[in-house]
Every structure is written in C-alpha cells, then in structure tokens.
Scaffold this motif. Structure first.
Motif, mmCIF file in Angstrom:
data_model
loop_
_atom_site.group_PDB
_atom_site.id
_atom_site.type_symbol
_atom_site.label_atom_id
_atom_site.label_comp_id
_atom_site.label_asym_id
_atom_site.label_seq_id
_atom_site.Cartn_x
_atom_site.Cartn_y
_atom_site.Cartn_z
ATOM 1 N N PHE A 183 -0.830 36.874 -70.632
ATOM 2 C CA PHE A 183 -1.909 36.372 -71.486
ATOM 3 C C PHE A 183 -2.122 35.103 -72.092
ATOM 4 N N PRO A 184 -3.414 34.698 -72.143
ATOM 5 C CA PRO A 184 -3.727 33.345 -72.599
ATOM 6 C C PRO A 184 -2.994 32.982 -74.178
ATOM 7 N N GLU A 185 -2.556 32.108 -74.497
ATOM 8 C CA GLU A 185 -2.257 31.234 -75.604
ATOM 9 C C GLU A 185 -1.237 32.307 -76.583
ATOM 10 N N ARG A 186 -1.025 33.491 -76.663
ATOM 11 C CA ARG A 186 -0.027 34.254 -77.221
ATOM 12 C C ARG A 186 0.900 34.969 -76.430
ATOM 13 N N SER A 187 2.140 34.887 -76.691
ATOM 14 C CA SER A 187 2.984 35.377 -75.919
ATOM 15 C C SER A 187 3.268 37.077 -75.753
ATOM 16 N N TRP A 188 3.542 37.675 -74.826
ATOM 17 C CA TRP A 188 3.665 39.172 -75.055
ATOM 18 C C TRP A 188 5.158 39.591 -75.231
ATOM 19 N N PHE A 189 6.081 38.636 -75.534
ATOM 20 C CA PHE A 189 7.280 38.850 -75.930
ATOM 21 C C PHE A 189 7.205 39.405 -77.492
ATOM 22 N N LEU A 190 8.245 40.182 -77.764
ATOM 23 C CA LEU A 190 8.551 40.599 -79.193
ATOM 24 C C LEU A 190 9.395 39.580 -79.630
ATOM 25 N N PRO A 191 8.958 38.978 -80.811
ATOM 26 C CA PRO A 191 9.943 37.929 -81.434
ATOM 27 C C PRO A 191 11.201 38.500 -81.592
ATOM 28 N N MET A 192 12.218 37.543 -81.522
ATOM 29 C CA MET A 192 13.702 38.014 -81.659
ATOM 30 C C MET A 192 14.129 38.552 -82.844
ATOM 31 N N ASN A 193 13.263 38.334 -84.178
ATOM 32 C CA ASN A 193 13.802 38.703 -85.094
ATOM 33 C C ASN A 193 12.836 40.039 -85.747
ATOM 34 N N PHE A 194 12.389 40.901 -84.607
ATOM 35 C CA PHE A 194 11.626 42.037 -84.945
ATOM 36 C C PHE A 194 12.695 42.816 -85.802
ATOM 37 N N PRO A 195 12.101 43.644 -86.810
ATOM 38 C CA PRO A 195 13.013 44.218 -87.583
ATOM 39 C C PRO A 195 13.986 45.328 -87.125
ATOM 40 N N ILE A 196 13.266 46.197 -86.324
ATOM 41 C CA ILE A 196 14.013 47.377 -85.850
ATOM 42 C C ILE A 196 14.569 47.170 -84.374
ATOM 43 N N ALA A 197 14.593 45.853 -83.791
ATOM 44 C CA ALA A 197 15.167 45.570 -82.565
ATOM 45 C C ALA A 197 16.498 45.986 -82.115
ATOM 46 N N LYS A 198 17.352 45.888 -83.217
ATOM 47 C CA LYS A 198 18.567 46.206 -83.037
ATOM 48 C C LYS A 198 19.011 47.865 -82.828
ATOM 49 N N LYS A 199 17.820 48.623 -82.992
ATOM 50 C CA LYS A 199 17.888 49.933 -82.939
ATOM 51 C C LYS A 199 17.612 50.226 -81.568
ATOM 52 N N PHE A 200 16.941 49.453 -80.490
ATOM 53 C CA PHE A 200 16.405 49.772 -79.375
ATOM 54 C C PHE A 200 17.399 50.416 -78.453
ATOM 55 N N SER A 201 18.709 49.836 -78.287
ATOM 56 C CA SER A 201 19.680 50.312 -77.416
ATOM 57 C C SER A 201 20.083 51.581 -77.599
ATOM 58 N N SER A 202 19.991 51.903 -78.823
ATOM 59 C CA SER A 202 20.792 53.364 -79.251
ATOM 60 C C SER A 202 19.681 54.461 -79.324
ATOM 61 N N PHE A 203 18.069 53.947 -78.882
ATOM 62 C CA PHE A 203 17.186 54.931 -78.962
ATOM 63 C C PHE A 203 17.233 55.864 -77.655
ATOM 64 N N ASP A 204 17.295 57.155 -77.576
ATOM 65 C CA ASP A 204 17.473 58.141 -76.594
ATOM 66 C C ASP A 204 16.922 59.525 -76.894
ATOM 67 N N GLN A 205 17.050 60.268 -75.874
ATOM 68 C CA GLN A 205 16.283 61.784 -75.995
ATOM 69 C C GLN A 205 16.646 62.458 -77.426
ATOM 70 N N LYS A 206 18.118 62.320 -77.730
ATOM 71 C CA LYS A 206 18.427 62.679 -78.831
ATOM 72 C C LYS A 206 18.269 62.038 -80.233
ATOM 73 N N SER A 207 17.636 61.034 -80.411
ATOM 74 C CA SER A 207 17.218 60.350 -81.552
ATOM 75 C C SER A 207 16.615 60.871 -82.655
ATOM 76 N N ALA A 208 16.963 61.166 -83.777
ATOM 77 C CA ALA A 208 16.446 61.747 -84.616
ATOM 78 C C ALA A 208 14.886 61.474 -85.032
ATOM 79 N N GLU A 209 14.773 60.200 -84.899
ATOM 80 C CA GLU A 209 13.279 59.516 -85.140
ATOM 81 C C GLU A 209 12.404 59.826 -83.807
ATOM 82 N N SER A 210 12.906 60.316 -82.806
ATOM 83 C CA SER A 210 11.828 60.669 -81.955
ATOM 84 C C SER A 210 10.737 61.459 -82.100
ATOM 85 N N TYR A 211 9.637 61.202 -81.601
ATOM 86 C CA TYR A 211 8.322 62.274 -81.804
ATOM 87 C C TYR A 211 8.740 63.630 -81.321
#
Length: 526
Positions: A183-211
C-alpha cells in the motif's frame, strides 16, 4: 555556418538510424553478432521493440497496482510483467476503484495516524465503545507455513475490503524480508508496540476470548451494550461449529460493532464468503470472472522483496528464459518417510506424458537425427526431495524423445523437510512458487497450498496429481483443474437461516467441491 550545414547533412542519416534502431527485429529472427550471442538477456530483450511500449504501459497490471511507488525499493512490483506472457484476466473497473478507495482508507487510518492512535487508546481502555473511532481494523496473525499464510492473508484482505476495515499484518519472523509493502505511504505491518501483540502466540481454538468460546459460554450476544475491546476470531483448520458462525450474516452484524478484530487462520476461506447473502452483490461487482479472485489479490498484495526477486530472476534467466516452453511440476507428498517413492515417479510420468505435456522417449534408439529447429522445453521441478528431479532428468538425458524435442530438467533446491520457521527456507519457497507461476503449463500436487499459490499468481489451471491412498499410482494419475482458484480445506457445512447442516458445495453453481479434496470448496466461474 559550416557546423549548421554539417548538422543539416547529418540529420537525415540520424533520423534513418533512429528508425532502424527503433524497429530492429528480435534477434530470434536475425543473425546476431558473436558479442550479442554471448549475452544472457532477460525476456524483455527477446520481444519486438514495439512491444516494449505496451509492457511499460501495463506495468500497473491493468490498473490493479497503484502508480507512484519508488521502483528501486521493490523491483518486482513493476518488473513482474517482463517475465510473464500476456494474460487475458483483467481486473474489473469496480475492483480497481475499490482498491484505490482502500488505499485512501489505509493512508488515513494506518499505523501512527491520529485515527490509529485513537483506536489503540480505546483498545488499551479494555472496552469497545461503538462510534468513538472513525476507523476499524482487522489484524492478521502470523501463523502456519508460507503457502497457507499467503492464501489466508489474501482471504483476510478480501474480508477487509468487504467490511471497510484496515488490514494490519503481524510480521512474524520473516514477512518483512519476504514481501514489499503493498500500500502507498502507510505500512501494512502492525507496529511492534501493539498492546496485545504478545498474546498472539497463545491464541488458539481453546482461547477463552475467542468468538466461538464466548458464544458457546453465552458470554456475548447482539443485545449487549458493552463489548470487549477486541474480538479474537479463530478460523484455523481446527475451529469448531461455534467459530464457524463467523460465516453467518447475523454474526457479522455483531462483529461489525467491534473496532478491532484479530484473526488467526491457515485457510483460504474465500469460497464461504461467496455463500453469504450480505457479501453477494459486492463480490459479483468485484469479480465478474469469479475464478480470478486470488489471481488479482495475490498479484496486488504479494510482491517479492528485492532479495527474493534477485533469486527468482537469476534462476529464470539462467535456466528458463531461452526455452520455447516452460513446464512446471510441483511435487508434495504427505506420506510418512523420506521418499522418493516409485509410485510417485510413475504417476508424474503417466500424467505429463499421458496429457501430452512432455514427449515420450525412445528407449530403443541411442540417438536420433537432430531436428533443424527442435522445440526446447524447460521443466522446472520443485520438491523437498531430490529423487523425482533426478529420475526425470535421467529419463530425458539417457534417451532421445520421439518428437525430437530437447528437454532440460531443473530443480532449484531440495530442503529435505519443511522448515517454516526458517526465513531463508521461506525465501527459497517463495522464489520457487513464483518461478512455477512463470511457467506455461503446470502440474501440482493434491492438497498443496504451495501449488495453489503458484497457479493463482500465474493464472494457470493446473493438472492436479491425485493423492494416493495406498502408495500405488492412481488411475487416472491427474486431472485438469476446473478453476485456478485455491481450495478451502475446512469449510463449514451449515445453513445459517435453517440452522442445520447442509452440503455447502451444492448451494450455488459457482462454489463447488474441490478436485483434490472431496469435502473442500472452491470458486469456479460456471
């Protein structure tokens, strides 16, 4: 005065020289000098000069790509047209317009804009207040092998287009080294300091917060006034019936209220979007030719980085550029054990020769009278193991073909096993997918997302090698694909209105079951 006369006398000669140079025929049809015979030139120099103008004008792929990028920062974006034959599939004017509107949205709402910062503040607050931000987001979480990632990311981007959300990408350990920014001018990458980024690796089918789990436990419903600050959508191969309600319009109405959606998936879930009434009209306008979805979105999103592009172009020029025809053969075997297997060798030969993609060899004669103008075919094989390439190379090295064709067989790498966590492994994998997409005809392996990516980028309907059930060569060995679209391996079988099971491969004529996976779904044009 004398210099002016000299200039006037020279002018006709200069005009004639310019005309001759501009209209010089290709060296494929003229006697080239020894100097030029020793050059290895890219395909651009092998086409008529008048075609250069057409190629330069179509570097935007019929309007699919935006103009104005720094070309040196991403050579593949505008150079890919030089390595492909002209394709008949043009993006619809509506898709082109939609992409330009999305780019404006991304520019306004992308990382580090005031709108993004305001949305992050809401995320950190722990609650989702409808109407407090003017931008909504869908975050794609880095997950699975490269082929699955490419297909899943294309699916999430289409969902972003349909729902007017901004796509942000979790870069994982290799996305920035594999691909240019689309995309022009703005990155498509999520900033490294995104508040919940550290949770991503633990997200799975059993995650309590899944829809799905929130629905299952009656912790979320449409009538709720207060909602969580984000919604995690688990759409991977192991999702359950509650997760699959994502594909129901009533559930989309609830999800629409969230500023932040976070998606983890390894599926190409586009076919199920075509079964949703709320998206039906928009998808018809975006893709009048329904089998070009990934072909267009893949070429829009996935431009190999300069490092990967160098790997691709060097190999193409060295082994493929001068062939009259290029045949791609992608071999992926899911049997346990290292291989190679004899039944797979037999299957490859039965398919390529039976479908007349490659000629038979004459095992009775050691040599044949050389043809004055033999057809040269370059076979590009990709596989984790070396044996299938070695077998085919020896067949065409040790015996002449009955047609007189010259067959060269090439394989860029043999990694022995998939190493999706290794950036260099993924660079080679992306290069090989792309090289396969530059072939004229393609043979792929059943179930393989690697092959799906290659066929989609190349606009090719491949011959699919059937998966063997008992380590014997299937009969027939392969089948021509009815569409170049990838297969959705794990679709839901649910009627959202009737709230009962249904065969979703028989609902509409343009969503059918896949050739290689009987329960899978794919989009076809008819």
């Amino acid at each position: 005065m004398r210099s002016s006369k000299t200039l006037l006398l020279a002018l006709p000669f200069l005009i004639m020289l310019t005309f001759l140079l501009r209209h010089k025929p290709s060296d494929r049809f003229t006697d080239a000098t020894p100097f030029f015979n020793n050059l290895i030139t890219p395909p651009l120099l092998e086409v008529d000069v008048l075609q250069h103008v057409d190629i330069a004008e179509d570097k935007l792929l019929g309007g699919l790509l935006a103009d104005g990028f720094d070309e040196q920062s991403c050579l593949s974006r505008y150079q890919s047209i030089l390595y492909r034959k002209a394709l008949p599939y043009k993006p619809s004017p509506y898709l082109v317009s939609k992409l330009r509107k999305y780019e404006d949205l991304h520019k306004r709402c992308g990382p580090n804009t005031p709108s993004y910062n305001k949305a992050v503040e809401q995320l950190e607050s722990g609650s989702n207040v409808v109407g407090t931000t003017d931008c909504k987001y869908v975050v794609w979480v880095w997950y699975s092998g490269l082929g699955n990632r490419i297909l899943a990311l294309a699916s999430v981007f289409l969902y972003a287009l349909l729902t007017e959300r901004v796509l942000l990408v979790d870069r994982g350990n290799d996305m920035a080294s594999l691909f240019c920014e689309p995309f022009p001018e703005r990155s498509w990458f999520l900033p490294m300091n995104f508040p919940i980024a550290k949770k991503f690796s633990s997200f799975d089918q059993k995650s309590a917060e899944s829809y799905g789990n929130l629905l299952k436990n009656y912790m979320i419903k449409a009538s709720m006034g207060s909602l969580p600050s984000y919604m995690y959508l688990h759409l991977a191969h192991d999702y359950d019936d509650h997760d699959k309600l994502f594909f129901c319009d009533d559930d989309q109405a609830l999800l629409k209220r969230f500023t932040w959606l976070v998606v983890k998936t390894d599926n190409y879930f586009v076919p199920s979007l075509f079964l949703m009434p709320s998206f039906e009209d928009e998808l018809k306008k975006l893709f009048p030719n329904k089998e070009t979805i990934f072909h267009h979105l893949g070429r829009y999103l996935f431009h190999p980085s300069n490092h990967v592009w160098g790997i691709i172009t060097r190999y193409y020029k060295a082994y493929l550029a001068r062939a009259d025809e290029r045949v791609g053969i992608q071999v992926r075997i899911f049997d346990k054990g290292p291989g190679p297997y004899q039944y797979v060798k037999d299957q490859i030969s039965a398919c390529t020769i039976g479908e007349k993609l490659l000629p038979e060899v004459d095992t009775r004669r050691l040599a044949v009278n050389p043809s004055k103008n033999p057809t040269v075919k370059a076979v590009l094989m990709t596989s984790l193991v070396y044996g299938y390439y070695e077998n085919m190379k020896n067949i065409y090295w040790e015996h002449p073909t009955v047609t007189g064709d010259i067959i060269g067989v090439h394989q860029p790498s043999h990694e022995e096993q998939q190493r999706s966590e290794k950036p260099l492994h993924n660079m080679k994998a992306l290069a090989e997918m792309y090289l396969l997409s530059l072939t004229d005809v393609l043979v792929t392996s059943a179930w393989s997302t690697f092959g799906y990516v290659a066929q989609g980028l190349g606009g090719l309907k491949p011959w699919i090698l059937y998966k063997s059930e008992n380590q014997t060569t299937p009969n027939p060995p392969c089948q021509r694909a009815m569409s170049m679209e990838p297969c959705f391996h794990a679709p839901p079988f649910y009627d959202c209105k009737a709230k009962e099971g249904i065969d979703t491969g028989k609902v509409v004529p343009h969503v059918r079951h896949c050739e290689d996976i009987s329960w899978g779904l794919k989009v076809v044009d008819r």
